[in-house]
Design a protein around this motif. Structure first.
Motif, mmCIF file in Angstrom:
data_model
loop_
_atom_site.group_PDB
_atom_site.id
_atom_site.type_symbol
_atom_site.label_atom_id
_atom_site.label_comp_id
_atom_site.label_asym_id
_atom_site.label_seq_id
_atom_site.Cartn_x
_atom_site.Cartn_y
_atom_site.Cartn_z
ATOM 1 N N LEU A 15 39.225 17.686 44.789
ATOM 2 C CA LEU A 15 38.076 18.113 44.006
ATOM 3 C C LEU A 15 37.609 19.497 44.444
ATOM 4 O O LEU A 15 37.836 19.909 45.591
ATOM 5 C CB LEU A 15 36.934 17.106 44.153
ATOM 6 C CG LEU A 15 37.260 15.652 43.773
ATOM 7 C CD1 LEU A 15 36.053 14.761 44.051
ATOM 8 C CD2 LEU A 15 37.681 15.555 42.306
ATOM 9 N N GLU A 16 36.945 20.184 43.544
ATOM 10 C CA GLU A 16 36.415 21.519 43.879
ATOM 11 C C GLU A 16 35.467 21.475 45.067
ATOM 12 O O GLU A 16 35.333 22.449 45.804
ATOM 13 C CB GLU A 16 35.687 22.106 42.673
ATOM 14 C CG GLU A 16 36.553 22.912 41.739
ATOM 15 C CD GLU A 16 35.721 23.848 40.877
ATOM 16 O OE1 GLU A 16 35.630 25.042 41.219
ATOM 17 O OE2 GLU A 16 35.181 23.376 39.864
ATOM 18 N N SER A 17 34.803 20.352 45.253
ATOM 19 C CA SER A 17 33.837 20.220 46.349
ATOM 20 C C SER A 17 34.507 20.179 47.715
ATOM 21 O O SER A 17 33.832 20.291 48.740
ATOM 22 C CB SER A 17 33.024 18.938 46.156
ATOM 23 O OG SER A 17 33.868 17.796 46.278
ATOM 24 N N SER A 19 36.231 17.487 48.567
ATOM 25 C CA SER A 19 36.487 16.056 48.716
ATOM 26 C C SER A 19 37.687 15.667 47.857
ATOM 27 O O SER A 19 38.360 16.521 47.264
ATOM 28 C CB SER A 19 35.241 15.273 48.309
ATOM 29 O OG SER A 19 35.426 13.887 48.495
ATOM 30 N N PRO A 106 31.627 10.587 43.586
ATOM 31 C CA PRO A 106 31.598 11.980 44.077
ATOM 32 C C PRO A 106 31.231 12.985 42.990
ATOM 33 O O PRO A 106 31.406 12.731 41.793
ATOM 34 C CB PRO A 106 33.030 12.207 44.570
ATOM 35 C CG PRO A 106 33.858 11.206 43.852
ATOM 36 C CD PRO A 106 32.981 10.006 43.670
ATOM 37 N N ASN A 107 30.730 14.134 43.448
ATOM 38 C CA ASN A 107 30.411 15.216 42.527
ATOM 39 C C ASN A 107 31.704 15.850 42.039
ATOM 40 O O ASN A 107 32.527 16.295 42.836
ATOM 41 C CB ASN A 107 29.555 16.271 43.231
ATOM 42 C CG ASN A 107 28.203 15.734 43.650
ATOM 43 O OD1 ASN A 107 27.597 14.929 42.929
ATOM 44 N ND2 ASN A 107 27.714 16.150 44.801
ATOM 45 N N THR A 109 33.626 18.355 38.740
ATOM 46 C CA THR A 109 33.368 19.466 37.841
ATOM 47 C C THR A 109 34.267 19.359 36.606
ATOM 48 O O THR A 109 35.208 18.558 36.579
ATOM 49 C CB THR A 109 33.653 20.809 38.535
ATOM 50 O OG1 THR A 109 35.055 20.903 38.808
ATOM 51 C CG2 THR A 109 32.871 20.935 39.846
ATOM 52 N N ASP A 112 37.748 19.853 37.691
ATOM 53 C CA ASP A 112 38.366 18.639 38.251
ATOM 54 C C ASP A 112 38.879 17.730 37.134
ATOM 55 O O ASP A 112 39.968 17.152 37.231
ATOM 56 C CB ASP A 112 37.356 17.867 39.109
ATOM 57 C CG ASP A 112 36.912 18.620 40.350
ATOM 58 O OD1 ASP A 112 37.718 19.394 40.903
ATOM 59 O OD2 ASP A 112 35.755 18.432 40.762
ATOM 60 N N THR A 261 28.032 22.163 35.819
ATOM 61 C CA THR A 261 28.973 22.924 36.668
ATOM 62 C C THR A 261 29.814 23.899 35.857
ATOM 63 O O THR A 261 30.510 24.743 36.436
ATOM 64 C CB THR A 261 29.950 21.988 37.419
ATOM 65 O OG1 THR A 261 30.908 21.427 36.483
ATOM 66 C CG2 THR A 261 29.222 20.873 38.144
#
Length: 343
Positions: A15-17, A19, A106-107, A109, A112, A261
């Motif tokens: 993921l971009e985060s 995670s 999870p966060n 985008t 993602d 996002t």
């Protein structure tokens, strides 16, 4: 009709985060058959609370005898991550705990989500997409994919959308989330957490998906003596209840965060217009004249800076939802923009 199918990625999705989402599942529908030359793919991206059954929510454009005809095209529509219609989302089981994610989902985008769609594309054996089509946040996905895999998508049509979530859009989504947060049931980890709040959020949404004129036409009172039980009140409450019967409040909350996002310039350019100039494929940008949520100036800005795009303005009173309802007009401008595709 098409039966919903499921593809579980063999690996975790970065993921971009920073995670990962562990081996997520993508739910999807296909219509028609991929031909030998693999050049008949139409990929359609859905908006906020829709699903992969595009023949039902866009029946005026998808189906036998329609613009996107399974007799000629191999049509794909996938449910986005974070939703509650088969793809991994808040109600899905977290492999680490054996329990639903709920609020711990999870966060993610828009980028993602597109990465998950690229994995689905590879699984389906698709090398080229003849036409990518998306309205609203479906357009967000199309724009990201055009940039992430420019060699894959050959043509695109994006409706009532923008290259980044506007300050106006973020404000509207914040109001949605605040309505949900004010529901006393919001914090516990359970499927109906925030359900009453989501009904209010949907009512807020319906103010921006439509507009003054269409409410005046359909909900105006003809009884001058009336002091309560107004048509507009009944309509909004009905729409809130209708969504509550089919959608997850946590998904709704998370998806509005995902929309916020959206910014195609992130990690690419200082100016949005420079990122738009990277998109060389032939395209069509469509506005609805009465759209309050993603008004025509946003699409006009894109059309000015996309090197190979045409612009179409649909005159309609249906506001943002016009991209779902004005299918005859939209079909016509698509055919006019892409005569060589024999749609």
């Amino acid at each position: 009709m098409s039966k919903k199918q499921f593809y579980t990625l063999p690996n975790d999705l970065p993921l971009e985060s920073g995670s990962v989402l562990k081996t997520p599942t993508v739910a999807y529908n296909t219509y028609g058959t991929l031909n030998e030359s693999k050049d008949n793919v139409v990929w359609i991206f859905h908006a906020l609370t829709a699903a992969s059954n595009v023949d039902e929510w866009w029946e005026g454009l998808v189906g036998e005898g329609k613009l996107f005809n399974p007799d000629n095209h191999y049509i794909v529509c996938a449910n986005i991550l974070g939703s509650c219609y088969g793809s991994t989302g808040p109600n899905s089981i977290n492999p680490d705990t054996g329990k639903p994610y709920f609020h711990s989902f999870p966060n993610i985008t828009i980028r993602d989500i597109v990465n998950s769609l690229i994995e689905l594309r590879k699984y389906l054996g698709i090398d080229k997409i003849k036409m990518a089509v998306g309205g609203s946040c479906g357009g967000y996905q199309a724009l990201e994919w055009l940039l992430m895999e420019p060699e894959t998508i050959e043509n695109y049509t994006i409706c009532v959308t923008s290259p980044k979530e506007s300050a106006w859009g973020v404000a509207v989504h914040t109001a949605h989330r605040t309505a949900i947060e004010l529901d006393p049931t919001w914090n516990p980890d359970r499927e109906d957490s925030g359900l009453e709040g989501m009904k209010g959020a949907r009512q807020i949404g319906l103010l921006f998906y439509r507009n003054h004129e269409i409410y005046h036409q359909h909900q105006n009172e003809d009884n001058n003596e009336k002091t309560k039980d107004f048509k507009s009140t009944s309509y909004l409450k009905y729409q809130g209840e209708k969504l509550a019967r089919r959608f997850s409040p946590i998904s709704y909350y998370k998806l509005t965060e995902i929309l916020d996002t959206h910014n195609i310039a992130r990690g690419r350019d200082q100016e949005i217009k420079d990122t738009l100039k990277r998109i060389k494929q032939k395209g069509l940008v469509v506005s609805i004249s009465s759209d309050l949520l993603c008004p025509p100036p946003e699409q006009q800005f894109m059309a000015r800076h996309l090197p190979n795009a045409q612009y179409g303005l649909i005159d309609s009173l249906y506001g943002h939802d016009g991209f779902l309802l004005e299918y005859e007009k939209i079909g016509k401008v698509i055919q006019e923009a892409f005569p060589e595709l024999d749609l």
